[in-house]
Each structure stands twice: as C-alpha cells, then as structure tokens.
Enzyme design. Structure first.
Site, PDB file in Angstrom:
ATOM      1  N   GLN A 254      -4.478  -5.110   6.999  1.00 41.70           N
ATOM      2  CA  GLN A 254      -5.466  -6.040   6.462  1.00 41.70           C
ATOM      3  C   GLN A 254      -5.470  -7.394   7.165  1.00 41.70           C
ATOM      4  O   GLN A 254      -6.335  -8.221   6.898  1.00 41.70           O
ATOM      5  CB  GLN A 254      -5.237  -6.254   4.956  1.00 41.70           C
ATOM      6  CG  GLN A 254      -5.441  -5.009   4.117  1.00 41.70           C
ATOM      7  CD  GLN A 254      -6.868  -4.496   4.113  1.00 41.70           C
ATOM      8  OE1 GLN A 254      -7.814  -5.226   4.417  1.00 41.70           O
ATOM      9  NE2 GLN A 254      -7.029  -3.220   3.781  1.00 41.70           N
TER      10      GLN A 254
ATOM     11  N   LYS B 218     -10.601  -0.247  10.238  1.00 43.82           N
ATOM     12  CA  LYS B 218     -10.790  -1.411   9.378  1.00 43.82           C
ATOM     13  C   LYS B 218     -11.212  -2.629  10.191  1.00 43.82           C
ATOM     14  O   LYS B 218     -11.394  -3.720   9.631  1.00 43.82           O
ATOM     15  CB  LYS B 218      -9.498  -1.732   8.630  1.00 43.82           C
ATOM     16  CG  LYS B 218      -9.109  -0.680   7.589  1.00 43.82           C
ATOM     17  CD  LYS B 218      -7.892  -1.130   6.801  1.00 43.82           C
ATOM     18  CE  LYS B 218      -7.197   0.009   6.103  1.00 43.82           C
ATOM     19  NZ  LYS B 218      -7.875   0.470   4.880  1.00 43.82           N
TER      20      LYS B 218
ATOM     21  N   HIS C  48       0.861  -1.181   0.000  1.00 45.23           N
ATOM     22  CA  HIS C  48       0.000   0.000   0.000  1.00 45.23           C
ATOM     23  C   HIS C  48       0.906   1.242   0.000  1.00 45.23           C
ATOM     24  O   HIS C  48       2.008   1.212   0.547  1.00 45.23           O
ATOM     25  CB  HIS C  48      -0.841  -0.038   1.283  1.00 45.23           C
ATOM     26  CG  HIS C  48      -1.911   1.005   1.376  1.00 45.23           C
ATOM     27  ND1 HIS C  48      -1.649   2.293   1.774  1.00 45.23           N
ATOM     28  CD2 HIS C  48      -3.249   0.939   1.168  1.00 45.23           C
ATOM     29  CE1 HIS C  48      -2.790   2.983   1.797  1.00 45.23           C
ATOM     30  NE2 HIS C  48      -3.773   2.188   1.432  1.00 45.23           N
TER      31      HIS C  48
ATOM     32  N   ASP D 232       3.091  -4.475   8.045  1.00 43.94           N
ATOM     33  CA  ASP D 232       1.871  -3.694   7.892  1.00 43.94           C
ATOM     34  C   ASP D 232       0.701  -4.654   8.101  1.00 43.94           C
ATOM     35  O   ASP D 232       0.424  -5.498   7.256  1.00 43.94           O
ATOM     36  CB  ASP D 232       1.843  -3.080   6.490  1.00 43.94           C
ATOM     37  CG  ASP D 232       0.531  -2.369   6.177  1.00 43.94           C
ATOM     38  OD1 ASP D 232      -0.439  -2.517   6.950  1.00 43.94           O
ATOM     39  OD2 ASP D 232       0.484  -1.684   5.137  1.00 43.94           O
TER      40      ASP D 232
ATOM     41  N   CYS E  26      -4.723   2.331  -3.760  1.00 49.82           N
ATOM     42  CA  CYS E  26      -3.495   2.847  -3.127  1.00 49.82           C
ATOM     43  C   CYS E  26      -2.354   1.858  -3.294  1.00 49.82           C
ATOM     44  O   CYS E  26      -1.540   1.667  -2.381  1.00 49.82           O
ATOM     45  CB  CYS E  26      -3.707   3.173  -1.654  1.00 49.82           C
ATOM     46  SG  CYS E  26      -4.874   4.499  -1.386  1.00 49.82           S
TER      47      CYS E  26
HETATM   48  C1  LIG Z   1      -2.306  -2.835   3.578  1.00 48.73           C
HETATM   49  C2  LIG Z   1      -2.654  -1.449   4.010  1.00 48.73           C
HETATM   50  N1  LIG Z   1      -1.707  -0.668   4.557  1.00 48.73           N
HETATM   51  C3  LIG Z   1      -1.969   0.582   4.983  1.00 48.73           C
HETATM   52  C4  LIG Z   1      -3.223   1.115   4.869  1.00 48.73           C
HETATM   53  C5  LIG Z   1      -3.438   2.505   5.339  1.00 48.73           C
HETATM   54  O1  LIG Z   1      -4.287   2.513   6.459  1.00 48.73           O
HETATM   55  P1  LIG Z   1      -4.889   3.891   6.963  1.00 48.73           P
HETATM   56  O2  LIG Z   1      -5.476   4.588   5.762  1.00 48.73           O
HETATM   57  O3  LIG Z   1      -5.915   3.502   7.946  1.00 48.73           O
HETATM   58  O4  LIG Z   1      -3.775   4.673   7.566  1.00 48.73           O
HETATM   59  C6  LIG Z   1      -4.247   0.336   4.308  1.00 48.73           C
HETATM   60  C7  LIG Z   1      -5.628   0.814   4.153  1.00 48.73           C
HETATM   61  O5  LIG Z   1      -5.972   1.759   3.487  1.00 48.73           O
HETATM   62  C8  LIG Z   1      -3.954  -0.953   3.867  1.00 48.73           C
HETATM   63  O6  LIG Z   1      -4.895  -1.722   3.311  1.00 48.73           O
END
Ligand SMILES: Cc1ncc(COP(=O)(O)O)c(C=O)c1O
Ligand SMILES: Cc1ncc(COP(=O)(O)O)c(C=O)c1O
Lengths: 405, 135, 405, 135
Positions: A201, A224, A121, A198, A363
């Site tokens: 998910q 999430k 991401h 990370d 993203c």
């Molecule tokens: C794998 C992953 N990493 C990071 C993020 C970023 O999370 P957030 O937007 O809650 O900071 C997301 C979700 O958008 C994600 O799916």
C-alpha cells in the site's frame, strides 16, 4: 522543489474504463490501468511476442531487453542498489511466501520470536503462522492505540526480547495508517532482527527509498500501482538473497542440471523459475514510467488533498464512524461504518449509483476482531480520483440512510 | 519497436571471423604451461581453454582449445593473436569493448556471452579476477 | 466423425504479429496469441477491471464470473471431474513446485524412490532433486532407446521397486517424443505410485482427457497454448488436493484468520493465495475457447501434416541429423543438428531471414548429456504454421551451409 | 459485457425486506429448545442462529437471532415465518430457489451467501445435512 500538481482530468483520459461512468473507490484493492500499460502489453503481444533469456532471434532479444529494462525501472523507482535485488513475483503475497520459504525455513528455529502487527494483511500473517507452527517459533502482534496507530512502547518491549524477524506494512490497507517505518526498521535492525516491510500500500502512493528505509526485504504488487495483474516485486538485500536457497525450481533459474545434481543461476534469476509473466512485467515497467512521470510527491499530495476532502465530508455525516488516524498520517484509505447499516448493504446501494466501494474484513481479520467489528466499508483513492467521486459516495451514504431510516 | 543492436546484419559472419573459426590461430595445447584455464558457458555449451607460457611478465606463448559456436571460437582465436608477446600487465587492461571491437560486428545480447568467453578465460585464468557480473 | 481441417489462412488473420513477416518456429517455447485472447484481456482492463471474490459491486462480480468461467472452460477442455480440481498457477513450473512442496514434503520420506525420465524438462527434474535431497529420497531416470523413445522395459523394472512418485511428460519438448502416457500411468498406478504428468507440450497440441489418462496430477502452461504469459494450471485429483496443505498463504485462500490460528478456504481457492493473475486467467479462458473452436483433433492433424512435411524436407538436407522418433509418434517439434555448424550460428543466420528458431539445451540438459550434445536447433510448430515457414527454414539452413562451407 | 444478475436494481431493498430487517419476526431465543444451531459467514461476518421446538415431527415454535446485513437477517426472518408449524419432513424440502424466490429480488453472486445463511442453519442444524459445496 515545488511539488507538481496532478492534472487529474488529463490523467483520466488515459483510463478508458472511466467512460463507463463508475466512481472507482477501491484502488487499495486493485487499481485501474492506463492505456500506456495495456498498450505496452499489446505491443509485446503484437510485435515481439516470444520467450525471454533462452532464444537466439531478434524478437526474443527484444522481449528480454524489455523484461530486464522493467527491472531497472523498478530498481530506480524504489532506489535499490542493484537490479540483482529485484525479483519478479506474482505479487506481494508470493514475495512474502518466497521469504517465508527460502529465508524463513533456513533461519527460523524453535523458540524464535517473530514480531508482526495487528494491522497486517493476511498475506503478512498466515505465511508466518505456518512457518512458526512448523518450526515451533512464536508470534507476537504489536497492538494499536485508540487512534489506530501502532503502540511503539509495546514494539520496543517486544524488540527487547530479540525477535529473529520483524514484519509489518508501511501502510495499512484496512485503516490507511502510515506507520513510522524508518524508525521501526532502525530499531528492529538494532535489536538484531531481519526486517520485512510489506509495501503493497505504500509503493503505489508515496515515494519509496528502500535504502533509506533500511529494511532487508520489501514486497509489493504491480496491480495496485497501475500495472497489470500477475506481476509484483520482492526486493531483498543482496547478501540475504545470495545466501538463500531458491524458492521454486525449473527452467531458467539453473546454471547446469545434471543427474548428479544441479547448480543455480545468479541473482535475480535464481528466484525466477519457469516462464515468467513477461507481458505483465513489461506492463509493470510501463506503470512505473507512468508514475515516475507524474512524480510520487505529486501523487501523494493529490491523495492527501482528496483524503482530507473525504475525511471532512464524511465527518459531517450523522452516525458515520471513520477508523484510524487523521488524514496527514494516513494514506488514501478511509475505513468506516454507519450506524444500523451493514457495510454490505451500503456497498450494494452505492453500486446502484456506480460507486465502487469495498465492504468486508479487507483481509485483515485480526484487526477487525481487535476493533470488535465484523466488517467495515472502505473507500480508497488514487491518481485518478476526483472530489466528485467522493461527493457521489456521500450521496450514496445519504441514500442508504434514507432507505434504512 | 525500439532500436536494438542486432545480429541481423549482413556483416555478422564476416569473412575473417569465419576464417578464424575455420582456421583457428594458436590452436592446441602447450606442454607444461605456466597457466592453464578453461571456462564454459553452460547455457549453450561453448567451451574455451587457454594455456600460457609466461616469461619475465610477458606472454611468450599461448594456445587455446575448445568447441562451440563460430563467435566463441573466432573470438578466442583473435584474442590469442593479440595476447602473444604482450606483457601480462597490458593483457590485464583488455576490456570487453576491446574484444567486441576486434570482432568488428554488432553482437546481439544473446551472443555477448559467446563473444566474451575467451576474455573470461584470460581474466579468471591468468590473473584470478572472477568476472563477478557474468558478462 | 470426420476431423475438420484447419483454415490456416483465416487463423493467421487472428495473429497481428504475422504482419511483421516472421516465420515463427518456436511455439514449443511460447506460442503466439490471437486477438481473441488479447481482446478478452483488454475487455477486462477497459470495462470491468477490478479484483475478484472480495468485492460487493457489479464490475467485481463480473470479474469473478469471468475468472471462474475460465476454470470451467479449462475443466471441460481436459475433462476433469470438477472445477475444484483446477488450480490456477503461473505455469507448469509453479504447478510442479506446488506439488513438490504441498504433496511431496508430506509424503516423500527417506529411502523413497522417485522415478523420472531422461526426457524431462528441468521443471520436472529440479523440484524433485531438491525434494529428494531434503528427504533423503533418491531418483531414477528412465532412459531412451536409439529412436528417442522411453525404454519401457526399464520403466517396468523401476516400477517393481515400488516408487512413491512417478513423474514424466506426455510430450517431450526437446525431442517431440509422444510417450505412451496412458499405459505408463496405468502401470505406475498399479505399482502404487502417485503419478504426475507434465502436460506442457501435450495440452496445446492434442486432445487431453485427464480422467482417461488416470494420473493424479497434470500440469500445463497457458502461454504455450495461445494464452497470455502468467497463467497456467495444476489439475489434481480431488482427494489428493483435499489432503494437501496450502502452498502459499495469504489473502483469499483463508476462511478465518485469528491470532490463535487460521482455517483455510475450500478447493480450489485453498491454493490460490493473494491477488491472482486475473486478466491472464480470463485470457487463458479465451485461448481454450479458441482451441475448442478449432477442435483439438484438427489441431493435431494439422501439426502432423506440417511435421511430416518438415521431416521429409529436412531429411533431404545433407549433414542434417534429426533426433527422436518418426512424425507419427512425435509432436510438432523437430530437434536437429548440422555438421560443422553450431546451432547458435544457425539460429543467428535464420534470424536474418526472420525465421525464429530455438538453439540450446531446451531446458533438458540431462537429455543433451545423454545424447552427447551441448545444444541442438529446434523448430516447433502450431496451428498457424505454414508449409512455407518450413521452406523458409530449409533455405536458411542451406544459406548457413553456404556460409560455413 | 455479459448480462449478470445484479443487485443494481431498484427492487433490491423492497419494502418488505426492509420491514423484515427492521422488525424481524420470531426474533429471540427459546428456552430449552429441541434443536439449536448457529452458522456464520466469516467473509462478511453475518451470523444467524435458530432455536426449534419440535413436537410429533412438527416445528411447533421457532426463534432466530443473529446480526449482519439486511439480506441475511430478512431472509432468516422470512424463513422462520414459513417454518413455523411445518412438519420437519416438509422443511427438509425447502430449496435454495425457494428461499431466493421468497426474497423476490435478484441476488447478486456476492450476496447469495448472505441470502442462504439461514437455510444453511436449517439444513445443518435441524437435520445434520452438511451443505457440502458451501456455495
Ligand atoms: C498491505 C497489503 N499486503 C499484502 C497484500 C496482498 O497483495 P496481493 O494480493 O497483490 O498479493 C495487500 C493487498 O491485497 C495489501 O493491501
Ligand atoms: C515439457 C515442459 N515442461 C515444463 C515446461 C515449463 O513450463 P513453464 O516455463 O511455462 O513453467 C516446459 C516449457 O518450457 C516444457 O516444455
């Protein structure tokens, strides 16, 4: 131990939004939130609304107790060794940026190697790109194979070059791939790297044990996993967090402030500057309670069942391509495309049937570029997802094909 | 609302706590003490210091000084009464619960640090135990 | 134009927490929140809960519309020129840290002078201390006179030394002093400095016009102005924000992400990485509506009335010292001490009567050191404060004096 | 819930929009055009490019190419029909509302960028007006 099954009908009663009739297939983006979570926030707002840590009256103590109780809930949920290792952030993105600033600025030097993957991401790419540019470090990306799984041979090669940092997601939000994180962390640690996982998910969808995982940092978002917006977590191993400088500075993260200089508070508060997202943290605590009550094994089992059902139903649609691995090695995320129909057009048509579907690059532009795609459609599921939600998606797809025929 | 231990009970400023605050026992300094140590609680500004004279492993004499709220100062005064004449080995065993018990009142979370400041002086000062978790 | 008067009895009906019977005198710490604010959040959670900016279905568009509408409300509330100048943060602390990182790291050099005041909150000191230490800059603090007001002679002297940055609060949270901000900003700008105004205590309590003020940056927190925790604002003049690098990086703040490098989104989104505090921003928008409905002149007039009442009542108490200027030049904050009674003991005794009073250093240790105090007690008021709340405080004070006599 | 302009109406994929998408007018490239410009919308990957042949201030011929959603491509096709034979001076006056009006459907906020991509190509390409606020 037998895995419980989710009583999805009962679960859905906890989510007033489903009374609107939507088929919500965008939980990888943000989840819905049950009454238990919003109720915990409302209880704070209406009966003990006050600031934490600083006050000498009863409701402020109550707020502090709830705020810190949520930390213990999160600690237990991911099996961290201590609440000192649980830092509140706005979400995954802030958690990763915190590490990039406070750990990265100190430890990454010119010529250092950072290993990421093509599945990441943007939140787990851009902070490292900025850091690398600033320090003169460089980044290598582990590629995927034709099944959408990380090329472990290439990862092993990169580890041989002695990276300073390895960062990757446990589950890809764009393809749903579940990475062999435990093995990857072990190999990276053996190669001497600091490892950030990370967990945006993975934490909402499967049991997570950061100590078994063995990583140094682990980041995820409350929104999430049934929690409200505005609260997320950075887990960090205590020695690393202790040795790091604060990220932001201000109220509450200090011990003493003098004109001559300042000393900082203990962990975890050293990293929590200013008034925190108190109501949101309390809501996150309630979300953890809710998920723990369901049982994360049961959550995963339910999602696997729905994913298999969706995978099969969608495989039968002509001209539909699903990206990524088979259901057993993927989370409840199905990224796909339709011949001759742009994902945005599909999402708009699905929307007419109140089917909430994501369309775009998720993203994860480097992955899209790698796949030669500008965008995909994505359906993602959670504890409240019904097979009939999938059926509704399939009929929206059929309708789109009729319109665009 | 969950039940919390709370300061909002009438027992909080019991007579003898007020008495220890207003008429602190063993207050002052010792000349050339064997041990002398001071700690503060920067958040509220409470300060407690203690001077010990130790002979054959026994706390022969003790004085405390400091400033701050009634809880921190009364707790220090009470602790010196208990410590005087006690073998160091036994002093080591004094626990948080002992100190809170001796105060005999419910201490709210926000005031725990006040109540335990004198114990911290004892632990860190008299036998170098960094009280690693704060309270 | 005649200033409306607040109908406090009606206002209090909007705050369910007052049914608990508390006299809440800690609004400078965090305010209470009306049903209109929590209701707006609940409406989001229960009818259009989804992520913003990224989605192609109706409820996500609705969330985006509400999220951006709140930005316009905030813009109008402080009279900024454009919504591009309104950046969402967690609060004042994050806003100031954003400036310290993104503006400060670029512009502050070795030998530069930063001018702060002894009245500052830790959040407007420690980020600059860290920056100064990193860059080899140094900090001077404008002192106060015996009335608790900034020594303008000294400020003028410091300006003659050509500071790079001047940062100060419009209203002091520890003493309530209202600083002559407009004159100070004008003088600092004339001296060539970039100027940040900490508006944490001014925005909730009086009309604010950032363009009339003329500052470059202005920071404040939603939770002190009837909004929820987790959302605050950085206002920045557009040229400055345009020229700044992003603070955090991740989803939504980018235009394109490629392995070869990344381009950033337009203002204000360049500074909003990752999933934002959507529900909280929507709540903040509702708080701005609520305050605008009351009228900020009316809010100030009400607070002045209560402050005068409290100031008078407390002046009559033997052995009570109030710090800071007279009511006409202070906001609704009264910092005081009692002979022979520690502020914490007073707060505990007040708490027995459900009077919520702050005791401590109010995150302004340098000021406390300057005053030779370890702590003070502080009563602070807001739109819902009654004279009878003040009466209850005074009787708690009398009770404390009886106990400690 | 407030009323939003929404894509969720049955008119959205009207016959003639689908027709323009499936059978785009003026599709392709011109050889040695006087003006040629391409824009993309990185968020969804839509791409539209246009080639212009201009004579005596009039758009004598025009072709577009690109890929993306039905809205972006139909909107480009519609725009080329309107532009062909138009004096550049008049082309300059084409507004967002004109383009949205011609599509004849309610465009939801998320799809506005798709609908206006071809207008951006015209503005930036044909007379160098950076559409400064993007949208
Ligand atoms: C794998 C992953 N990493 C990071 C993020 C970023 O999370 P957030 O937007 O809650 O900071 C997301 C979700 O958008 C994600 O799916
Ligand atoms: C003057 C002032 N500045 C900054 C802050 C910090 O605000 P926050 O804790 O909401 O970040 C506060 C409040 O605590 C304040 O009163």
């Amino acid at each position: 131990m037998a895995i419980r099954t989710l009583d999805v009908a009962a679960i859905r009663k906890d989510f007033p939004i489903f009374e609107t009739g939507i088929a919500y297939l965008d939980s990888a983006n943000t989840s819905q939130r049950p009454k238990q979570v919003t109720g915990a926030m409302m209880e704070y707002f209406e009966t003990y609304n006050s600031n934490i840590h600083r006050a000498a009256y009863r409701i402020a103590e109550e707020a502090t107790v709830h705020y810190e109780a949520a930390r213990e809930k999160v600690r237990a949920f991911i099996n961290a060794a201590s609440t000192k290792e649980i830092v509140y952030t706005r979400g995954t993105t802030e958690a990763i940026n915190l590490v990039a600033y406070s750990w990265g600025r100190k430890h990454i030097k010119s010529g250092d190697l950072i290993v990421l993957t093509i599945l990441e991401h943007h939140s787990n790419i851009v902070p490292w790109q900025i850091l690398a540019a600033e320090k003169g470090a460089h980044i290598e990306y582990v590629d995927i194979d034709e099944k959408g799984e990380l090329r472990q041979d290439q990862f092993a090669d990169l580890l041989r070059r002695g990276p300073k940092l390895v960062a990757f997601n446990l589950v890809s939000n764009a393809m749903g791939t579940i990475n062999p994180a435990r093995e990857m962390v072990a190999a990276a640690k053996k190669a001497g790297a600091t490892v950030l996982v990370d967990g945006a998910q993975s934490t909402p969808h499967q049991p997570v044990d950061v100590r078994a995982l063995g990583c140094d940092f682990y980041a995820f978002s409350g929104h999430k996993m049934l929690g409200p917006t505005g609260a997320g977590i950075l887990y960090g191993r205590r020695e690393l967090l202790e040795a790091m400088d604060p990220f932001m500075a201000g109220g509450d993260m200090i011990r003493t402030v003098r004109i001559e200089g300042t000393t900082y508070h203990d962990l975890p508060w050293k990293f929590e500057a200013g008034t925190q997202a108190i109501a949101e943290v309390i809501g996150l605590g309630a979300a953890v309670d809710y998920l723990s009550g369901l049982g994360m094994d049961a959550v995963r089992a339910h999602e696997l069942e729905i994913t298999e059902y969706a995978y099969e139903a969608m495989s039968e649609v002509d001209g539909l391509t699903v990206y990524g691995p088979p259901p057993s090695r993927r989370a409840g995320v199905i990224s796909f495309s339709l011949d001759g129909i742009h994902p945005h057009d599909l999402a708009t048509i699905a929307d007419r049937d109140q089917v909430c579907l994501r369309a775009g690059h998720h993203c994860a532009m480097p992955l899209m570029t790698r796949l030669g795609l500008a965008a995909t459609a994505r359906a993602s599921i959670y504890v409240y997802t019904l097979k009939s939600d999938v059926d509704r998606l399939v009929s929206s797809i059929t309708e789109a094909q009729r319109i665009f025929a | 609302m969950p039940e919390l231990s709370t300061a909002a009970d009438d027992q909080f400023y019991r007579e003898y706590i007020l008495d220890h605050f207003k008429n602190p026992r063993n207050y002052g300094r010792l000349e050339s003490p064997d041990i002398s140590h001071e700690e503060d609680n920067p958040l509220c500004g409470d300060v407690v210091g203690m001077d010990f004279r130790v002979k054959d492993g026994v706390i022969e004499d003790i004085r405390f000084h400091g400033r701050g709220c009634a809880i921190s100062q009364a707790s220090a005064s009470l602790l010196t009464e208990r410590l005087k004449g006690l073998p160091l080995e036994q002093a080591k065993k004094i626990s948080k619960d002992d100190v809170l018990g001796e105060l005999g009142i419910e201490i709210s979370p926000a005031r725990i640090k006040c109540a335990l400041l004198s114990l911290k002086v004892l632990k860190v000062g008299a036998y170098g135990l960094a009280d690693e978790d704060g309270e």
